[in-house]
Scaffold this active site. Structure first.
Site, PDB file in Angstrom:
ATOM      1  N   LEU A  43       0.803  -1.255  -0.027  1.00 31.13           N
ATOM      2  CA  LEU A  43       0.141   0.078   0.018  1.00 31.13           C
ATOM      3  C   LEU A  43       1.076   1.287   0.147  1.00 31.13           C
ATOM      4  O   LEU A  43       0.539   2.260   0.719  1.00 31.13           O
ATOM      5  CB  LEU A  43      -0.892   0.029   1.211  1.00 31.13           C
ATOM      6  CG  LEU A  43      -2.014  -1.227   1.366  1.00 31.13           C
ATOM      7  CD1 LEU A  43      -2.981  -1.031   2.655  1.00 31.13           C
ATOM      8  CD2 LEU A  43      -2.789  -1.260  -0.155  1.00 31.13           C
ATOM      9  N   MET A  75       1.931   3.870  -5.394  1.00 32.66           N
ATOM     10  CA  MET A  75       1.291   3.022  -6.501  1.00 32.66           C
ATOM     11  C   MET A  75      -0.065   2.028  -6.205  1.00 32.66           C
ATOM     12  O   MET A  75      -0.700   1.832  -6.430  1.00 32.66           O
ATOM     13  CB  MET A  75       2.396   2.409  -7.302  1.00 32.66           C
ATOM     14  CG  MET A  75       3.373   3.317  -7.993  1.00 32.66           C
ATOM     15  SD  MET A  75       2.540   4.423  -9.184  1.00 32.66           S
ATOM     16  CE  MET A  75       2.223   3.409 -10.620  1.00 32.66           C
ATOM     17  N   GLY A  76       0.588   1.115  -5.068  1.00 31.54           N
ATOM     18  CA  GLY A  76      -0.283   0.176  -4.733  1.00 31.54           C
ATOM     19  C   GLY A  76      -1.803   0.584  -4.077  1.00 31.54           C
ATOM     20  O   GLY A  76      -2.729   0.055  -4.540  1.00 31.54           O
ATOM     21  N   ARG A  89       3.003  -5.131   4.138  1.00 35.85           N
ATOM     22  CA  ARG A  89       3.936  -5.698   5.130  1.00 35.85           C
ATOM     23  C   ARG A  89       3.911  -5.053   6.577  1.00 35.85           C
ATOM     24  O   ARG A  89       3.857  -5.518   7.831  1.00 35.85           O
ATOM     25  CB  ARG A  89       5.521  -5.731   4.669  1.00 35.85           C
ATOM     26  CG  ARG A  89       6.541  -6.278   5.592  1.00 35.85           C
ATOM     27  CD  ARG A  89       7.752  -6.283   4.867  1.00 35.85           C
ATOM     28  NE  ARG A  89       8.200  -4.825   5.109  1.00 35.85           N
ATOM     29  CZ  ARG A  89       9.458  -4.455   4.751  1.00 35.85           C
ATOM     30  NH1 ARG A  89      10.111  -5.527   4.300  1.00 35.85           N
ATOM     31  NH2 ARG A  89       9.728  -3.388   4.721  1.00 35.85           N
ATOM     32  N   ASN A 148       8.590  -2.476 -11.304  1.00 32.07           N
ATOM     33  CA  ASN A 148       9.607  -2.241 -12.484  1.00 32.07           C
ATOM     34  C   ASN A 148      10.441  -3.498 -12.386  1.00 32.07           C
ATOM     35  O   ASN A 148      11.594  -3.274 -11.892  1.00 32.07           O
ATOM     36  CB  ASN A 148      10.270  -0.935 -12.513  1.00 32.07           C
ATOM     37  CG  ASN A 148       9.520   0.162 -13.068  1.00 32.07           C
ATOM     38  OD1 ASN A 148       8.406  -0.094 -13.920  1.00 32.07           O
ATOM     39  ND2 ASN A 148       9.589   1.442 -12.707  1.00 32.07           N
ATOM     40  N   SER A 203       2.376   2.411 -16.108  1.00 32.09           N
ATOM     41  CA  SER A 203       2.881   3.884 -16.266  1.00 32.09           C
ATOM     42  C   SER A 203       1.981   4.869 -16.005  1.00 32.09           C
ATOM     43  O   SER A 203       0.924   4.512 -16.252  1.00 32.09           O
ATOM     44  CB  SER A 203       3.542   3.857 -17.525  1.00 32.09           C
ATOM     45  OG  SER A 203       4.182   5.214 -17.688  1.00 32.09           O
ATOM     46  N   GLY A 206       2.791   7.187 -13.164  1.00 29.20           N
ATOM     47  CA  GLY A 206       2.967   7.533 -11.647  1.00 29.20           C
ATOM     48  C   GLY A 206       1.717   7.687 -10.844  1.00 29.20           C
ATOM     49  O   GLY A 206       0.714   6.734 -11.141  1.00 29.20           O
ATOM     50  N   LYS A 236       7.503  -2.546 -20.866  1.00 26.33           N
ATOM     51  CA  LYS A 236       7.714  -1.206 -19.869  1.00 26.33           C
ATOM     52  C   LYS A 236       9.180  -0.539 -19.689  1.00 26.33           C
ATOM     53  O   LYS A 236       9.653   0.523 -19.626  1.00 26.33           O
ATOM     54  CB  LYS A 236       7.268  -1.612 -18.310  1.00 26.33           C
ATOM     55  CG  LYS A 236       7.303  -0.664 -17.215  1.00 26.33           C
ATOM     56  CD  LYS A 236       6.530   0.574 -17.740  1.00 26.33           C
ATOM     57  CE  LYS A 236       6.285   1.710 -16.508  1.00 26.33           C
ATOM     58  NZ  LYS A 236       7.509   1.911 -15.774  1.00 26.33           N
ATOM     59  N   HIS A 247       9.955   1.419 -22.725  1.00 22.42           N
ATOM     60  CA  HIS A 247       9.037   2.631 -22.375  1.00 22.42           C
ATOM     61  C   HIS A 247       9.906   3.541 -21.575  1.00 22.42           C
ATOM     62  O   HIS A 247      10.175   4.757 -21.878  1.00 22.42           O
ATOM     63  CB  HIS A 247       7.715   2.152 -21.600  1.00 22.42           C
ATOM     64  CG  HIS A 247       7.121   3.293 -21.154  1.00 22.42           C
ATOM     65  ND1 HIS A 247       7.363   3.998 -19.692  1.00 22.42           N
ATOM     66  CD2 HIS A 247       5.870   3.973 -21.518  1.00 22.42           C
ATOM     67  CE1 HIS A 247       6.467   5.141 -19.314  1.00 22.42           C
ATOM     68  NE2 HIS A 247       5.575   5.068 -20.467  1.00 22.42           N
ATOM     69  N   ASN A 248      10.465   2.973 -20.502  1.00 25.66           N
ATOM     70  CA  ASN A 248      11.200   4.032 -19.488  1.00 25.66           C
ATOM     71  C   ASN A 248      12.568   4.424 -20.277  1.00 25.66           C
ATOM     72  O   ASN A 248      12.748   5.492 -19.997  1.00 25.66           O
ATOM     73  CB  ASN A 248      11.615   3.296 -18.190  1.00 25.66           C
ATOM     74  CG  ASN A 248      10.167   3.130 -16.997  1.00 25.66           C
ATOM     75  OD1 ASN A 248       9.341   3.288 -18.026  1.00 25.66           O
ATOM     76  ND2 ASN A 248      10.585   2.752 -16.027  1.00 25.66           N
ATOM     77  N   GLU A 286      11.586   7.139 -22.333  1.00 24.58           N
ATOM     78  CA  GLU A 286      11.243   8.424 -21.355  1.00 24.58           C
ATOM     79  C   GLU A 286      12.438   9.145 -20.739  1.00 24.58           C
ATOM     80  O   GLU A 286      12.598  10.380 -20.771  1.00 24.58           O
ATOM     81  CB  GLU A 286      10.521   7.820 -20.127  1.00 24.58           C
ATOM     82  CG  GLU A 286      10.108   8.776 -19.068  1.00 24.58           C
ATOM     83  CD  GLU A 286       9.502   8.064 -17.848  1.00 24.58           C
ATOM     84  OE1 GLU A 286      10.149   8.199 -16.642  1.00 24.58           O
ATOM     85  OE2 GLU A 286       8.693   7.166 -17.998  1.00 24.58           O
ATOM     86  N   ARG A 326      40.203  -5.563 -38.585  1.00 27.10           N
ATOM     87  CA  ARG A 326      40.379  -6.770 -37.883  1.00 27.10           C
ATOM     88  C   ARG A 326      40.868  -7.906 -38.505  1.00 27.10           C
ATOM     89  O   ARG A 326      41.488  -8.826 -37.960  1.00 27.10           O
ATOM     90  CB  ARG A 326      38.708  -6.962 -37.732  1.00 27.10           C
ATOM     91  CG  ARG A 326      38.095  -6.132 -36.829  1.00 27.10           C
ATOM     92  CD  ARG A 326      36.563  -6.384 -36.940  1.00 27.10           C
ATOM     93  NE  ARG A 326      36.064  -7.632 -36.125  1.00 27.10           N
ATOM     94  CZ  ARG A 326      35.747  -8.773 -36.785  1.00 27.10           C
ATOM     95  NH1 ARG A 326      35.445  -8.617 -37.952  1.00 27.10           N
ATOM     96  NH2 ARG A 326      35.422  -9.711 -35.834  1.00 27.10           N
TER      97      ARG A 326
END
Length: 464
Positions: A11, A14-15, A34, A104, A130, A132, A184, A187-188, A191, A441
């Protein structure tokens, strides 16, 4: 006793936001944490939504308070804490139950966990979220990986709480095991690149053109009404208007940027797959260098930290940001394309672009064009080959070149914009200089090379 449609464990910011979102959409939500002292406070502060929240301080009661087959969303730190939680909760579950990791997480961990839990008949879902705190509470963009069966169970709930773009829920099942967490991660990474290019544009305007922070904020607000419209441009315009103690508020913020690791994962995985993530790597490098504040101060004294005037216009900076954004997306989708091949994921690039159009941090007007481009070309297409993207890029490239050159000449750091130019120029040259590298090479290591006029592998005349 009322049974929860879903359980939310964890909690934190985000939760708790996701739990309230679910409750607001009419779902009964079992909640636990917890630190058990948080649970009662969370429910007490939920107001009318508290009737849909069912608190439990013991894990066994939390699991027992769920409808079967059970669905539990864990919003806890990734890595070891998630593995510890899986060991604690799986003895309480039954075949057909689903565990969701909404953090994440590294997609390799997600793949490992999905395979291990499948042997017990359990479903493991890696879900990228995503947007926030605000997005989680009122509508995030969600990238889901896992089994088809778990998606069938989750889809009604996730579609209900997702952000919407013109009525379309910004959530999709992208493939098995780690597909959602990998998307994700990319995505980040995008970002990171977008944020860095915006910061570089700000620096040029502030220190190269002498504009005030508030005037720059007004310029970003104006840009947000046009092709550059996006969440990051919007908030940049807003935050630059704030003042404190007679100075722009941003001037009170220490210029040392933090990072949590997902951007680095994008670059690491891109390199593993032989792909380029140079714009994202430039953004990560810039954040790392920014943290060395004391060293920068010493080197400024030693070498001189002056930055000269830049002779570019605001329209050119706007073009530079547009071209840079296109190229950052192009790199991101190239990485996704390679991952789809390497991991046999059925990634739908058009759908990914669509679910990024609302709720998430990188939402932008450009994603409409990107979705259109992939709808036309399918999974095999390269974004830069799409006509709708090529037209935009061709119009913006002169500004990108002018801004990157001006920044370089005047001593303004612009690593992401400069990398954007190099990336594009490397791809648009039909005949490059890698033949010199191949010759080197072969000369020092007899590695061999291909010839344009003959098949097979060859060695140079230096070995005759």
């Amino acid at each position: 006793m009322s049974r929860g449609d879903i359980g939310v464990y964890g909690l934190g910011v985000m939760g708790s936001a996701l739990a309230l979102n679910l409750a607001e959409q009419g779902f009964d939500v079992a909640v636990s944490n917890r630190e058990v002292g948080w649970i009662a406070d969370f429910v007490a502060e939920a107001g009318p939504l508290a009737a849909r929240l069912h608190p439990h301080s013991e894990m066994s009661d939390f699991v027992a308070g769920l409808k079967t087959p059970r669905v539990i969303l864990f919003m806890i730190p990734s890595g070891v804490p998630m593995d510890d939680m899986i060991r604690a909760v799986t003895p309480l579950l039954e075949a057909g139950d689903t565990i969701i990791d909404g953090g994440n997480a590294n997609f390799h961990d997600t793949r490992r966990r999905a395979a291990a839990l499948a042997t017990q008949g359990l479903h493991f879902v890696g879900m990228g979220v995503s947007g926030g705190e605000t997005g989680a509470r009122h509508g995030p963009s969600m990238m889901v990986g896992g089994t088809a069966q778990s998606w069938t169970q989750l889809e009604p709930m996730l579609r209900a709480i997702a952000a919407r773009y013109e009525g379309d829920p910004c959530v999709a099942h992208l493939g098995p095991d780690g597909a959602g967490h990998f998307v994700k991660t990319v995505h980040n990474g995008i970002e990171y690149a977008d944020m860095q290019m915006i910061a570089e544009a700000y620096g040029l305007m502030r220190f190269g053109m002498g504009m005030s922070a508030s005037d720059i904020g007004a310029q970003f607000e104006a840009w947000n009404k046009g092709p550059l419209r996006s969440y990051l441009v919007e908030i940049t315009g807003a935050l630059l208007k704030y003042e404190a103690a007679g100075a722009p508020f941003v001037d009170h913020i220490r210029d040392a940027a933090g990072q949590k690791g997902t951007g680095r994962w994008t670059v690491i995985e891109a390199l593993h797959m032989g792909q380029s993530a140079s714009l994202i790597e430039a953004a990560i490098g810039a954040r790392s260098w920014s943290s060395e504040k004391a060293l920068r101060e010493r080197l400024a004294a030693q070498y001189g930290g002056a930055r000269g005037a830049v002779a570019v216009g605001l329209a050119q900076i706007e073009q530079a940001l547009m071209a840079g954004r296109i190229l950052a997306y192009a790199q991101g989708f190239r990485i996704l394309r390679q991952a789809a091949q390497d991991y046999d994921w059925p990634l739908d690039f058009a759908r990914i672009a669509q679910i990024w159009r609302a709720g998430c941090i990188i939402r932008s007007a450009l994603l409409d064009d990107i979705a259109e481009a992939f709808e036309a070309s399918g999974r095999g297409g390269q974004l830069l080959e799409a006509e709708v993207i090529a037209d935009r890029l061709q119009g913006a490239l002169p500004g990108l070149r002018a801004v990157a050159a001006a920044a370089l000449g005047a001593g303004h750091p612009a690593p992401a914009l400069n990398n954007a130019v190099s990336f594009f120029d490397s791809l648009r040259i039909a005949s490059g200089t890698a033949n010199i590298i191949q010759a080197q090479r072969d000369f020092f290591g007899r590695h061999g090379f291909e010839r344009l006029d003959q098949g097979g592998q060859h060695h140079g005349p230096w070995w005759d």
